[in-house]
Design a protein around this motif. Structure first.
Motif, mmCIF file in Angstrom:
data_model
loop_
_atom_site.group_PDB
_atom_site.id
_atom_site.type_symbol
_atom_site.label_atom_id
_atom_site.label_comp_id
_atom_site.label_asym_id
_atom_site.label_seq_id
_atom_site.Cartn_x
_atom_site.Cartn_y
_atom_site.Cartn_z
ATOM 1 N N HIS A 11 -3.257 -6.104 13.538
ATOM 2 C CA HIS A 11 -3.013 -7.202 14.468
ATOM 3 C C HIS A 11 -2.765 -8.515 13.716
ATOM 4 O O HIS A 11 -1.919 -9.321 14.122
ATOM 5 C CB HIS A 11 -4.193 -7.377 15.417
ATOM 6 N N TYR A 12 -3.484 -8.707 12.630
ATOM 7 C CA TYR A 12 -3.317 -9.945 11.859
ATOM 8 C C TYR A 12 -1.905 -10.049 11.291
ATOM 9 O O TYR A 12 -1.229 -11.072 11.457
ATOM 10 C CB TYR A 12 -4.336 -10.009 10.724
ATOM 11 N N ILE A 13 -1.443 -8.986 10.616
ATOM 12 C CA ILE A 13 -0.119 -9.076 10.009
ATOM 13 C C ILE A 13 0.966 -9.097 11.082
ATOM 14 O O ILE A 13 2.024 -9.695 10.893
ATOM 15 C CB ILE A 13 0.123 -7.935 9.003
ATOM 16 N N GLY A 14 0.709 -8.457 12.213
ATOM 17 C CA GLY A 14 1.684 -8.490 13.296
ATOM 18 C C GLY A 14 1.920 -9.906 13.791
ATOM 19 O O GLY A 14 3.038 -10.278 14.162
ATOM 20 N N GLN A 15 0.859 -10.702 13.767
ATOM 21 C CA GLN A 15 0.959 -12.076 14.249
ATOM 22 C C GLN A 15 1.429 -13.051 13.182
ATOM 23 O O GLN A 15 2.144 -14.001 13.483
ATOM 24 C CB GLN A 15 -0.408 -12.527 14.774
ATOM 25 N N TYR A 16 1.016 -12.827 11.939
ATOM 26 C CA TYR A 16 1.276 -13.828 10.910
ATOM 27 C C TYR A 16 2.209 -13.377 9.784
ATOM 28 O O TYR A 16 2.829 -14.210 9.135
ATOM 29 C CB TYR A 16 -0.053 -14.290 10.291
ATOM 30 N N GLU A 17 2.305 -12.077 9.527
ATOM 31 C CA GLU A 17 3.167 -11.575 8.464
ATOM 32 C C GLU A 17 3.847 -10.284 8.910
ATOM 33 O O GLU A 17 3.624 -9.223 8.337
ATOM 34 C CB GLU A 17 2.345 -11.318 7.190
ATOM 35 N N PRO A 18 4.682 -10.359 9.921
ATOM 36 C CA PRO A 18 5.255 -9.144 10.520
ATOM 37 C C PRO A 18 6.067 -8.279 9.577
ATOM 38 O O PRO A 18 6.213 -7.074 9.820
ATOM 39 C CB PRO A 18 6.115 -9.689 11.664
ATOM 40 N N GLU A 19 6.582 -8.846 8.508
ATOM 41 C CA GLU A 19 7.346 -8.026 7.567
ATOM 42 C C GLU A 19 6.455 -6.946 6.922
ATOM 43 O O GLU A 19 6.947 -5.908 6.484
ATOM 44 C CB GLU A 19 7.997 -8.886 6.481
ATOM 45 N N LEU A 20 5.148 -7.190 6.894
ATOM 46 C CA LEU A 20 4.232 -6.212 6.297
ATOM 47 C C LEU A 20 3.996 -5.005 7.193
ATOM 48 O O LEU A 20 3.424 -4.004 6.753
ATOM 49 C CB LEU A 20 2.894 -6.890 5.965
ATOM 50 N N LEU A 21 4.449 -5.080 8.435
ATOM 51 C CA LEU A 21 4.371 -3.908 9.308
ATOM 52 C C LEU A 21 5.181 -2.750 8.741
ATOM 53 O O LEU A 21 4.910 -1.585 9.040
ATOM 54 C CB LEU A 21 4.876 -4.252 10.712
ATOM 55 N N VAL A 22 6.173 -3.078 7.922
ATOM 56 C CA VAL A 22 6.998 -2.049 7.284
ATOM 57 C C VAL A 22 6.116 -1.078 6.506
ATOM 58 O O VAL A 22 6.318 0.145 6.556
ATOM 59 C CB VAL A 22 8.041 -2.683 6.346
ATOM 60 N N ALA A 23 5.124 -1.602 5.797
ATOM 61 C CA ALA A 23 4.249 -0.763 4.974
ATOM 62 C C ALA A 23 3.483 0.238 5.820
ATOM 63 O O ALA A 23 3.380 1.421 5.468
ATOM 64 C CB ALA A 23 3.268 -1.641 4.193
ATOM 65 N N HIS A 24 2.957 -0.215 6.941
ATOM 66 C CA HIS A 24 2.149 0.668 7.793
ATOM 67 C C HIS A 24 3.017 1.664 8.551
ATOM 68 O O HIS A 24 2.639 2.826 8.717
ATOM 69 C CB HIS A 24 1.323 -0.179 8.759
#
Length: 302
Positions: free
Chosen positions: A125-138
């Motif tokens: 949820h944190y990266i979705g809100q503040y660093e969405p590019e990191l969703l790629v990793a998950h």
């Protein structure tokens, strides 16, 4: 154009700056560390109890609910939009079917997110809100694994737990809208490599993928501490009891802290621990995350 045998052409096609290759190479050490956990080996051998598999499904439900919620919110973000394939990949609805099979129509009232799973969910949820590019990793870590080793785990679970051949209880592993998993994985990797990201952003995505493995291994550590003191009874759904090894006073979940049972009685220690909702769902997280790790090691071309 360069001929296919031209060394220069080959080096271009297999550029070390491709994000999918960076992910594969950059998480190799994490893979090696995780694959040595006893729990992963046992799961692949079919040594898993139905009650624990049910709790694993609970943890998966919360994890994918968080991931897909953030993916939906960021479906138009340029750093993630090319990887948004809800019809082909999303697992929440499939997991809901598995939950109903295992827990009945009122399954939502019977489940709870474990502490370990909550840590991973909070990160998503944190990266979705503040660093969405990191969703790629998950997304890469989970879905590519599900399409590869996950298909082997489906067969292992179905056989070990004597689940119906019609697929009840393992819908999580069924991708109805993907006819050829290998081709889709190649297509997905190509999309990842085509993302407009600079070197620093790619490195951060690789780092995030390693963080996901760290979350997993922290849960495995919890499981190892419990497993060093407890063994599971052969009966399906049986409670674990102390196996006579190790110092009970060193157990992080020592029964006296739970306020139940005789602190000197191994049986009551096992009983007290397993009656605690937190402990039940810690085990669930362990299994669920183990499944995610395990998929990496049995797939051929991840």
């Amino acid at each position: 154009m360069f001929p296919i045998s031209c060394p220069f052409r080959i080096s271009v096609l297999h550029s070390p700056t491709d994000l999918s290759e960076m992910l594969k190479e950059g998480t190799k050490e994490s893979h090696d560390r995780a694959e040595n956990t006893q729990f992963v080996k046992d799961f692949l051998k079919g040594r898993i109890k139905k009650e624990l598999f049910k709790l694993a499904t609970v943890a998966l439900y919360y994890t994918y609910s968080a991931l897909e919620e953030e993916m939906d919110c960021n479906k138009d973000h340029p750093a993630f939009a090319p990887l948004y394939f809800p019809l082909e990949l999303h697992r929440k609805e499939a997991l809901a079917k598995d939950m109903e099979y295992f827990y009945g129509e009122n399954w939502k009232e019977k489940i709870q997110c474990s502490e370990a799973t909550r840590c991973y969910v909070d990160r998503i949820h944190y990266i979705g809100q503040y660093e969405p590019e990191l969703l790629v990793a998950h997304a890469y870590t989970r879905y590519m694994g599900d399409l590869s080793g996950g298909q082997i785990l489906k067969k292992v679970a179905q056989r070990a737990l004597k689940l119906p051949s019609t697929g009840e209880g393992i819908q999580f592993y069924v991708f109805d809208n993907i006819s050829n998993a290998q081709q889709f994985k190649q297509f997905y990797r190509a999309r990842i490599n085509a993302l407009d990201l600079d070197k620093k952003a790619k490195e951060r995505i690789v780092e995030e993928a390693n963080k996901a493995f760290e979350f997993n291994m922290q849960v495995f550590d919890e499981l190892d501490k419990i497993g060093a003191l407890l063994t599971e009874e052969a009966q399906d759904g049986g409670l674990p009891v102390h196996d006579g090894k190790g110092d009970l006073r060193k157990c992080p979940y020592y029964a006296t802290k739970l306020g139940k049972g005789d602190p000197g009685c191994p049986y009551h220690i096992g009983m007290a621990m397993l009656k605690q909702p937190t402990m039940q769902f810690v085990l669930a997280a362990c299994i669920a995350l183990a499944a995610g790790i395990a998929t990496w090691y049995v797939m051929d071309g991840h």
